[in-house]
Design a protein around this motif. Structure first.
Motif, short mmCIF file in Angstrom:
data_model
loop_
_atom_site.label_atom_id
_atom_site.label_comp_id
_atom_site.label_asym_id
_atom_site.label_seq_id
_atom_site.Cartn_x
_atom_site.Cartn_y
_atom_site.Cartn_z
N LEU A 6 0.84 -1.21 0.00
CA LEU A 6 0.00 0.00 0.00
C LEU A 6 0.86 1.25 0.00
O LEU A 6 0.64 2.18 -0.79
CB LEU A 6 -0.92 -0.01 1.22
N LEU A 7 1.86 1.24 0.86
CA LEU A 7 2.70 2.44 0.96
C LEU A 7 3.49 2.69 -0.33
O LEU A 7 3.58 3.82 -0.81
CB LEU A 7 3.66 2.31 2.15
N THR A 57 -8.23 4.06 -7.45
CA THR A 57 -7.85 4.08 -8.86
C THR A 57 -6.79 3.02 -9.15
O THR A 57 -6.84 2.32 -10.16
CB THR A 57 -7.29 5.47 -9.24
N ASN A 58 -5.86 2.90 -8.23
CA ASN A 58 -4.83 1.88 -8.39
C ASN A 58 -5.40 0.48 -8.27
O ASN A 58 -4.99 -0.42 -9.00
CB ASN A 58 -3.72 2.08 -7.37
N LEU A 59 -6.32 0.31 -7.38
CA LEU A 59 -6.93 -1.00 -7.21
C LEU A 59 -7.63 -1.44 -8.51
O LEU A 59 -7.57 -2.61 -8.88
CB LEU A 59 -7.96 -0.96 -6.08
N PHE A 60 -8.25 -0.49 -9.16
CA PHE A 60 -8.91 -0.81 -10.43
C PHE A 60 -7.94 -1.37 -11.44
O PHE A 60 -8.27 -2.27 -12.20
CB PHE A 60 -9.56 0.45 -11.01
N LYS A 103 -9.68 -6.06 1.08
CA LYS A 103 -10.05 -6.24 2.48
C LYS A 103 -9.11 -5.50 3.41
O LYS A 103 -9.52 -4.89 4.40
CB LYS A 103 -10.05 -7.75 2.84
N PHE A 104 -7.85 -5.58 3.08
CA PHE A 104 -6.84 -4.89 3.89
C PHE A 104 -7.09 -3.38 3.91
O PHE A 104 -7.07 -2.75 4.96
CB PHE A 104 -5.45 -5.21 3.36
N VAL A 105 -7.35 -2.84 2.72
CA VAL A 105 -7.61 -1.40 2.65
C VAL A 105 -8.87 -1.06 3.44
O VAL A 105 -8.91 -0.07 4.18
CB VAL A 105 -7.75 -0.94 1.19
N GLN A 106 -9.87 -1.89 3.32
CA GLN A 106 -11.11 -1.65 4.08
C GLN A 106 -10.84 -1.61 5.57
O GLN A 106 -11.39 -0.77 6.30
CB GLN A 106 -12.14 -2.75 3.75
N SER A 107 -9.99 -2.52 6.01
CA SER A 107 -9.72 -2.59 7.46
C SER A 107 -9.11 -1.29 7.98
O SER A 107 -9.22 -0.96 9.16
CB SER A 107 -8.79 -3.77 7.76
#
Lengths: 181, 181
Positions: free
Chosen positions: A148-149, B154-157, B173-177
Motif C-alpha cells: 500500500l505504501l 484508482t490503483n486497485l482498479f 479487504k486490507f484497505v477496508q480494514s
DNA sequence: TATATTTGCAAGTGATTACTCACTTTTTAA
DNA sequence: TTAAAAAGTGAGTAATCACTTGCAAATATA
C-alpha cells in the motif's frame, strides 16, 4: 563506467524528457535528434533501436535512484525510516521525476521494460527495508502494508496538476501523519 | 439514445479492449478494423477521427460508471459508504476494468481527454460523497483523506500482475480494514 | 413502389515512421 | 606519425500511419 560522449548524454537527457512528457510512442526519433541537435543516425549508432534507447534510459534511472535508497536503508529507527521513504518524492530532482513518470506511463504497454525496475535490486531492497520496518513496528500485515505504501509513494512521485489537488508538500505531510505513533 | 448499429458497437468494444491492452498510440485503426471485422473506412464514417473514437469510448465509460456511483451515494451511513467505495474495484466488469486502464494510460499524454473523466459530473459527485462521509466521521482532513482514498482505489482498479502481489480481494479487504472503527 | 438517407467497402493518398547505408571527421593508440 | 577504431552525418528506404474518395448495398421514409 566508460566515459560517455557529450552527444550520447544529450540524447539520453532529451529522450527522457520527451518520453516522460509526451509518451514513448508519441516521440519520433527524428524529434529527439532535432531537440538534442544531433543527426538521427547517431541515435541508432549508439543505441541500435528506439526501444534500446528507452531501455538505456531506464537503466540509468535505476542507477540514479540508488543513492536515495541507500539513504533510507541506513536509517535504523523503523518509524523514521518510513517517514523518510514517504519524503522521497520531495527530495527528487526534475530528472528523477521524469524517470518516474516515464516508468508509470509505460507500465501497461511495455510491461517487460516496466517490470525491469520493479525487479531491480535497488527497488527490491527498498521494498524489503520498508517491510522490515513494518515488521519491527508490529504492524499486523507488513507485506500488505508495504504494498500500500509503495503504491502511494509511486503516485506521489508522479502527481500531475488536477483541479483542487492538495499540493504535494502538504499531501506528503498528510501521508506521513498516517504513519506516526 | 439512438439505436446503435452492430458494427458501430463492435468498433467501440474492440477499440476499448485494444487501447487498454496495447495503448492508444500503439493501436492503428487498421488493426481495430480487422479485429472488429469491418472496413477501416467505417471507423472514420462513424467517428470522424481516431481521437474522436477514443473520446466516444471515454464518454461511454463514464455513462457505465454512473450506476455504481449511484449505489455508493445512496448509502447514508458514512462508514459503510466508504467500505462500498473501496469495494468498487471488485464489483466491476471486464469492460470497466479496461476503461480504467485506458483512463490511467492516457493520463500523461492525452491530458485533455483524461481530465474529461475526472471533471465529469459522475466522478465529481463520487468525490463529494466520499468527502462528506469523512466529514461526518470527523476525520481531521477530509479533503486529503478523500484524495488519498481515491488514489488508492484508482490503483486497485488497474492493478496488474506483479511479482509477489497480494491478490486483489485480500488487498481490498486490507484497505477496508484501514477505515474501520 | 420510388427515392432519399444511411451504412458499408476497397482502393487509394500523402505524410510520417524506424531504421540503413555510404561516407567523412574525430579520437585513440602503437 | 600513422593507421585503425569510434563518432558523426545526411540522404535515402520500405513500411505503416491516419484519413479520403467514389461507389455500392442496405435501410428508412413517402
Amino acid at each position: 563506467m566508460l566515459k560517455m560522449t557529450d552527444k550520447k548524454e544529450r540524447i539520453l537527457e532529451v529522450a527522457l524528457r520527451l518520453f516522460a512528457l509526451e509518451g514513448y510512442a508519441n516521440v519520433p526519433t527524428s524529434k529527439i535528434a532535432k531537440a538534442a541537435d544531433v543527426s538521427e543516425g547517431l541515435i541508432f549508432r549508439h543505441f541500435g533501436s528506439k526501444e534500446a534507447l528507452l531501455d538505456a534510459i531506464l537503466e540509468l534511472g535505476i542507477e540514479q535512484v540508488e543513492h536515495f535508497v541507500a539513504e533510507v536503508k541506513q536509517e535504523t529507527n523503523p518509524r523514521l525510516r518510513i517517514q523518510k521513504v514517504i519524503q522521497l518524492p520531495l527530495l527528487v530532482t526534475r530528472e528523477h521525476e521524469e524517470f518516474w513518470k516515464l516508468q508509470q506511463s509505460i507500465k501497461y504497454h511495455n510491461p517487460e521494460l516496466a517490470t525491469k525496475y520493479r525487479q531491480s535490486e535497488v527497488f527490491q531492497s527498498l521494498v524489503k527495508s520498508v517491510e522490515d520496518a513494518f515488521s519491527n513496528l508490529k504492524y499486523q500485515n507488513p507485506k500488505a502494508e508495504t504494498q500500500l505504501l509503495m503504491m502511494i509513494i509511486t503516485n506521489l512521485f508522479t502527481i500531475v496538476e488536477q483541479e483542487d489537488l492538495i499540493i504535494k508538500e502538504a499531501f506528503v505531510k498528510f501521508v506521513q501523519s498516517k504513519y506516526e505513533e
